[in-house]
Design a protein around this motif. Structure first.
Motif, PDB file in Angstrom:
ATOM      1  N   ASP A 187      -6.276   3.993  -4.632  1.00 41.51           N
ATOM      2  CA  ASP A 187      -7.161   3.530  -3.575  1.00 41.51           C
ATOM      3  C   ASP A 187      -8.404   4.413  -3.498  1.00 41.51           C
ATOM      4  N   SER A 188      -9.453   3.860  -2.908  1.00 40.76           N
ATOM      5  CA  SER A 188     -10.708   4.610  -2.795  1.00 40.76           C
ATOM      6  C   SER A 188     -10.540   5.877  -1.951  1.00 40.76           C
ATOM      7  N   ASP A 189      -9.590   5.882  -0.984  1.00 34.31           N
ATOM      8  CA  ASP A 189      -9.338   7.095  -0.200  1.00 34.31           C
ATOM      9  C   ASP A 189      -8.904   8.244  -1.105  1.00 34.31           C
ATOM     10  N   LEU A 190      -8.011   7.971  -2.059  1.00 33.77           N
ATOM     11  CA  LEU A 190      -7.540   9.005  -2.968  1.00 33.77           C
ATOM     12  C   LEU A 190      -8.637   9.430  -3.930  1.00 33.77           C
ATOM     13  N   VAL A 191      -9.389   8.472  -4.435  1.00 36.89           N
ATOM     14  CA  VAL A 191     -10.467   8.789  -5.381  1.00 36.89           C
ATOM     15  C   VAL A 191     -11.502   9.691  -4.723  1.00 36.89           C
ATOM     16  N   ARG A 192     -11.862   9.426  -3.470  1.00 35.52           N
ATOM     17  CA  ARG A 192     -12.829  10.282  -2.771  1.00 35.52           C
ATOM     18  C   ARG A 192     -12.275  11.686  -2.561  1.00 35.52           C
ATOM     19  N   LYS A 209       0.853  -1.186   0.000  1.00 33.79           N
ATOM     20  CA  LYS A 209       0.000   0.000   0.000  1.00 33.79           C
ATOM     21  C   LYS A 209       0.892   1.241   0.000  1.00 33.79           C
ATOM     22  N   ILE A 210       0.526   2.214  -0.814  1.00 30.05           N
ATOM     23  CA  ILE A 210       1.205   3.507  -0.825  1.00 30.05           C
ATOM     24  C   ILE A 210       0.379   4.448   0.033  1.00 30.05           C
ATOM     25  N   GLU A 211       1.029   5.054   1.024  1.00 28.91           N
ATOM     26  CA  GLU A 211       0.320   5.808   2.053  1.00 28.91           C
ATOM     27  C   GLU A 211       0.659   7.291   1.969  1.00 28.91           C
ATOM     28  N   GLY A 256     -10.690  12.590  -6.861  1.00 28.00           N
ATOM     29  CA  GLY A 256     -11.327  12.093  -8.077  1.00 28.00           C
ATOM     30  C   GLY A 256     -10.558  10.930  -8.682  1.00 28.00           C
ATOM     31  N   PRO A 257     -11.107  10.316  -9.736  1.00 22.48           N
ATOM     32  CA  PRO A 257     -10.437   9.169 -10.376  1.00 22.48           C
ATOM     33  C   PRO A 257      -9.011   9.526 -10.790  1.00 22.48           C
ATOM     34  N   THR A 258      -8.083   8.650 -10.470  1.00 21.00           N
ATOM     35  CA  THR A 258      -6.659   8.920 -10.682  1.00 21.00           C
ATOM     36  C   THR A 258      -5.976   7.683 -11.234  1.00 21.00           C
ATOM     37  N   ASN A 259      -5.166   7.893 -12.268  1.00 20.14           N
ATOM     38  CA  ASN A 259      -4.327   6.824 -12.808  1.00 20.14           C
ATOM     39  C   ASN A 259      -2.972   6.863 -12.102  1.00 20.14           C
ATOM     40  N   VAL A 260      -2.512   5.693 -11.633  1.00 19.40           N
ATOM     41  CA  VAL A 260      -1.258   5.607 -10.882  1.00 19.40           C
ATOM     42  C   VAL A 260      -0.244   4.796 -11.682  1.00 19.40           C
ATOM     43  N   LEU A 291      -0.484  15.095   3.103  1.00 19.13           N
ATOM     44  CA  LEU A 291      -1.398  14.086   2.553  1.00 19.13           C
ATOM     45  C   LEU A 291      -1.830  13.051   3.595  1.00 19.13           C
ATOM     46  N   SER A 292      -1.538  13.308   4.874  1.00 19.82           N
ATOM     47  CA  SER A 292      -1.892  12.334   5.897  1.00 19.82           C
ATOM     48  C   SER A 292      -3.402  12.157   6.037  1.00 19.82           C
ATOM     49  N   GLY A 293      -4.186  13.117   5.550  1.00 19.14           N
ATOM     50  CA  GLY A 293      -5.641  12.967   5.539  1.00 19.14           C
ATOM     51  C   GLY A 293      -6.124  11.980   4.504  1.00 19.14           C
ATOM     52  N   VAL A 294      -5.223  11.536   3.621  1.00 24.58           N
ATOM     53  CA  VAL A 294      -5.529  10.495   2.627  1.00 24.58           C
ATOM     54  C   VAL A 294      -4.630   9.307   2.967  1.00 24.58           C
ATOM     55  N   PRO A 295      -5.034   8.477   3.941  1.00 24.89           N
ATOM     56  CA  PRO A 295      -4.111   7.444   4.445  1.00 24.89           C
ATOM     57  C   PRO A 295      -3.684   6.425   3.398  1.00 24.89           C
ATOM     58  N   LYS A 296      -4.559   6.136   2.447  1.00 29.34           N
ATOM     59  CA  LYS A 296      -4.202   5.161   1.414  1.00 29.34           C
ATOM     60  C   LYS A 296      -4.289   5.829   0.048  1.00 29.34           C
ATOM     61  N   ILE A 297      -3.125   5.934  -0.590  1.00 25.98           N
ATOM     62  CA  ILE A 297      -3.057   6.566  -1.907  1.00 25.98           C
ATOM     63  C   ILE A 297      -3.307   5.549  -3.016  1.00 25.98           C
ATOM     64  N   ALA A 298      -2.653   4.399  -2.925  1.00 28.39           N
ATOM     65  CA  ALA A 298      -2.741   3.410  -4.002  1.00 28.39           C
ATOM     66  C   ALA A 298      -2.318   2.046  -3.480  1.00 28.39           C
TER      67      ALA A 298
END
Length: 218
Positions: free
Chosen positions: A141-146, A87-89, A149-153, A94-101
């Motif tokens: 991850d859904s945390d980043l998408v929320r 998991k990329i954190e 928005g939708p993101t390509n990693v 960005l700590s408010g988005v605990p899971k990036i990908a």
């Protein structure tokens, strides 16, 4: 009588010293390990959109298999095969988005080893080699998408060095316990594409890999 005891002890010692190595030239050893991959990562900021941010990489626990070909009883070449999910954190701003990908990592690794005591029941070794790490199935991850928005990693593949140390401990004539640790120089460039807005970061993952398992002499 004392002379006979001394001679007997000398004969036993000579037999031990002259005993054949566990693995000789041309032998193949197979090890099956459970590994813990523990990144010691450092990250640049995710720029330009998130100054003061960093990316972290989670630990992973997975099985691993490797094959060692003994060129001599002291020198072996080991090919290591495993794949792990990480998991990329988000950290810092960005700590408010605990899971990036999430991403899977395939790191085929080849090391050249030196086995110090091939004629004993406990056989330490050291090794050094090369690693090519392939990142695949990377997904936001859904945390980043929320959050954005939708993101390509995308994570760039990495070529680096490996340092290794371990020991084999006899259980039977063909089965042994293995303890192993590796350090892998592993770096990647992370690219996040959110509706055409590109943010990038460099991450030095540099994991320590701890392994324990069983080995078999074929």
């Amino acid at each position: 009588m004392r002379t006979h005891k001394i001679l007997a002890l000398a004969a036993v010692s000579a037999a031990i010293v002259a005993s054949p190595a566990y693995a000789e030239k041309g032998d193949v050893l197979v090890r099956v390990r459970a590994i813990v991959v523990s990144p010691t990562e450092r990250s640049s900021a995710v720029t330009p959109g998130f100054p003061g941010s960093k990316l972290g990489v989670s630990d992973a626990v997975m099985p691993e298999i490797d094959f060692t070909y003994m060129a001599t009883k002291h020198i072996g070449a080991e090919l290591i095969l495993a794949t792990t999910e990480h998991k990329i954190e988000g950290r810092g701003t960005l700590s408010g988005v605990p899971k990036i990908a999430k991403t899977w990592v395939l790191p085929p690794t080849l090391t050249l080893q030196y086995h110090f005591l091939p004629d004993t029941k406990i056989r330490p070794y050291v090794g050094a080699g090369v690693n090519y790490t392939i990142f695949y199935a990377s997904k936001a991850d859904s945390d980043l998408v929320r959050a954005v928005g939708p993101t390509n990693v995308h994570l760039s593949n990495s070529f680096g060095y490996v340092l290794q140390a371990g020991t084999d401990i006899d259980i039977t004539k063909k089965v042994f316990l293995n303890l192993d640790i590796k350090y892998v120089g592993l770096k990647t460039n992370a690219r996040l594409n959110t509706g055409g807005a590109i943010n990038t970061a460099r991450v030095d993952i540099d994991p320590l890999i701890f392994g324990i398992g069983l080995g078999f002499k074929l």
